[in-house]
Design an enzyme around this catalytic site. Structure first.
Site, PDB file in Angstrom:
ATOM      1  N   LYS A 215       0.868  -1.178   0.000  1.00  0.00           N
ATOM      2  CA  LYS A 215       0.000   0.000   0.000  1.00  0.00           C
ATOM      3  C   LYS A 215       0.898   1.220   0.000  1.00  0.00           C
ATOM      4  O   LYS A 215       2.029   1.155   0.466  1.00  0.00           O
ATOM      5  CB  LYS A 215      -0.882   0.013   1.259  1.00  0.00           C
TER       6      LYS A 215
HETATM    7  N1  GLU Z   1      -7.134  -0.426  -3.045  1.00  0.00           N
HETATM    8  C1  GLU Z   1      -7.866  -1.627  -3.300  1.00  0.00           C
HETATM    9  C2  GLU Z   1      -7.880  -2.510  -2.066  1.00  0.00           C
HETATM   10  O1  GLU Z   1      -7.719  -2.047  -0.976  1.00  0.00           O
HETATM   11  C3  GLU Z   1      -7.424  -2.341  -4.562  1.00  0.00           C
HETATM   12  C4  GLU Z   1      -5.990  -2.769  -4.610  1.00  0.00           C
HETATM   13  C5  GLU Z   1      -5.576  -3.281  -5.996  1.00  0.00           C
HETATM   14  O2  GLU Z   1      -6.409  -3.349  -6.872  1.00  0.00           O
HETATM   15  O3  GLU Z   1      -4.392  -3.597  -6.129  1.00  0.00           O
HETATM   16  O4  GLU Z   1      -8.140  -3.683  -2.141  1.00  0.00           O
END
Ligand code: GLU
Length: 419
Positions: A107
């Protein structure tokens, strides 16, 4: 001593402790599983429209690289801290393992309030953040995606910045891009539609007819708005919605199309109505069949957990329920059916994986194929969580996380510790 502090990281740590105890993981193996492999912080200077220079702090945390590249969103939010980013990266790991994607979790983000930037400043910041990240990411190292405060356009800028640096188009460096620049059909809607699909499975499980059931949705971004639509398409009456600007409640049902139209025009729910304005926290405690927290972390604490009157709690957000609330919900297991976040909102990363695969192969699928494959993956994960919960006599969150943690653990153990 750790750089990862704050309530969200403490929450991820506490949840992990519960799972590690449940799985009897030896103490000396736990830190290796929990602590992120890498964390990067960058200073992102940009020119503001008035000619001044502003510096924003950016982060990226890569939790583990044992099952493949890391994967996860990029969040632009005012109070972002590295502890929160690390927690979100850890949750991505359990989520990717639960759905059996060949990824570890990551993240990232920037501490910035996006509405405080002009479009031009947002582009500058997005490009500068990606530029600072170039040494640390790659299509086989770490693949970014949207999260709170970012969108398809930001992903297009990320992709363009990385590509210009490489001297060729590298679509597979980020997912969640517009379809016109290597994105996949269905990605934008994937998380919300996944929520709708899983709620339907939960309804079957508890013998509730979705048609005529009532739902409350907190959060009206990409996840909440599509989840609402997807529940309404299944015949549900949407009796409450909220975002950070407004909260509305009407037991007779809200006009879904009017809400979507208003939010599309204004960007927020504020100004939709004066008549049905309601107290945001109390909205969650109203009687309804399905409650979808799809906004931020830690909105359901122990007090709210005791007062919830829903039959299904579908966690569209990451980490909406505190560990203390979890203990309460564990006692209320027969009354409230929890679809835990790492399952409930996994549709987004599953279709991100499909986008990455399509970009790598330069072979694109139509929307029907994307949705069919998405529902197959979610169906399987749902079944596995149900079976595990029953077998181990635990709640759905413990079951889902146990599957995820176990898969990461066994990948680490078979690969061994080098040297
Ligand atoms: N931000 C989204 C999540 O928390 C998607 C992450 C992604 O698609 O890599 O799952």
């Amino acid at each position: 001593m750790t750089i990862y502090t704050g309530p969200v990281f403490d929450m991820a740590r506490q949840q992990f402790r519960v799972i590690a105890d449940h799985l009897d993981i030896p103490l000396d193996e736990r830190e290796r599983l929990l602590f992120p492999k890498r964390a990067v912080t960058v200073a992102c200077p940009i020119h503001r429209d008035d000619g001044s220079v502003a510096v924003f702090h950016g982060y990226r945390v890569q939790h583990h690289l044992t099952r493949g590249p890391t994967k996860g969103g990029t969040r632009f939010s005012a109070d972002l801290r590295i502890g929160e980013v690390a927690a979100l990266a850890i949750w991505m790991s359990w989520k990717c393992a639960l759905t059996n994607l060949p990824y570890g979790g990551a993240k990232g983000g920037v501490a910035v309030d996006p509405p405080s930037l002009s479009r031009h400043e947002l582009e500058n910041l997005s490009r500068r953040y990606m530029q600072e990240m170039i040494p640390f990411v790659g299509p086989h190292t770490d693949v970014m995606a949207p999260d709170m405060g970012t969108n398809e356009q930001v992903m297009a800028w990320f992709m363009d910045t990385y590509s210009m640096h490489q001297g060729r188009t590298v679509m597979e460096i980020v997912t969640g891009k517009p379809v016109a620049s290597g994105g996949t059909e269905g990605r934008r809607e994937a998380t919300g539609r996944g929520v709708g699909f899983l709620v339907e499975r939960a309804c079957q499980k508890i013998g509730l007819n979705p048609s005529g059931a009532t739902a409350v949705v907190q959060g009206f971004g990409n996840v909440g708005s599509v989840a609402m639509q997807s529940l309404a398409e299944r015949g549900m009456r949407i009796i409450g919605v909220a975002d950070h600007t407004a909260c509305y409640y009407d037991p007779r049902g809200l006009n879904v199309n009017a809400l979507l139209k208003h939010a599309a025009a204004k960007g927020v729910l504020a100004g939709f109505s004066n008549e049905v304005a309601f107290h945001p926290r109390e909205l969650l405690a109203q009687k309804c069949d399905v409650l979808v927290p799809a906004a931020i972390e830690r909105v359901i604490d122990a007090d709210l957990a005791t007062r919830l009157q829903c039959r299904i709690l579908a966690e569209g957000a990451n980490g909406p329920t505190t560990p203390e609330a979890d203990e309460v919900l564990d006692q209320r297991r027969r009354e409230v059916f929890v679809i835990p976040d790492i399952l409930c909102n996994a549709g987004g990363v599953v279709v991100s994986y499909f986008e990455w695969v399509q970009d790598l192969q330069q072979l694109f699928w139509d929307e029907a194929e994307v949705m069919h494959r998405l529902y197959q993956v979610l169906h399987k994960a749902f079944q596995q969580v149900m079976a595990r919960a029953e077998h181990d006599g635990v709640g759905h969150r413990t079951a889902a996380m146990a599957i995820g943690v176990e898969r990461v653990r066994s990948a680490k153990n078979v690969r061994g510790l080098f040297p």
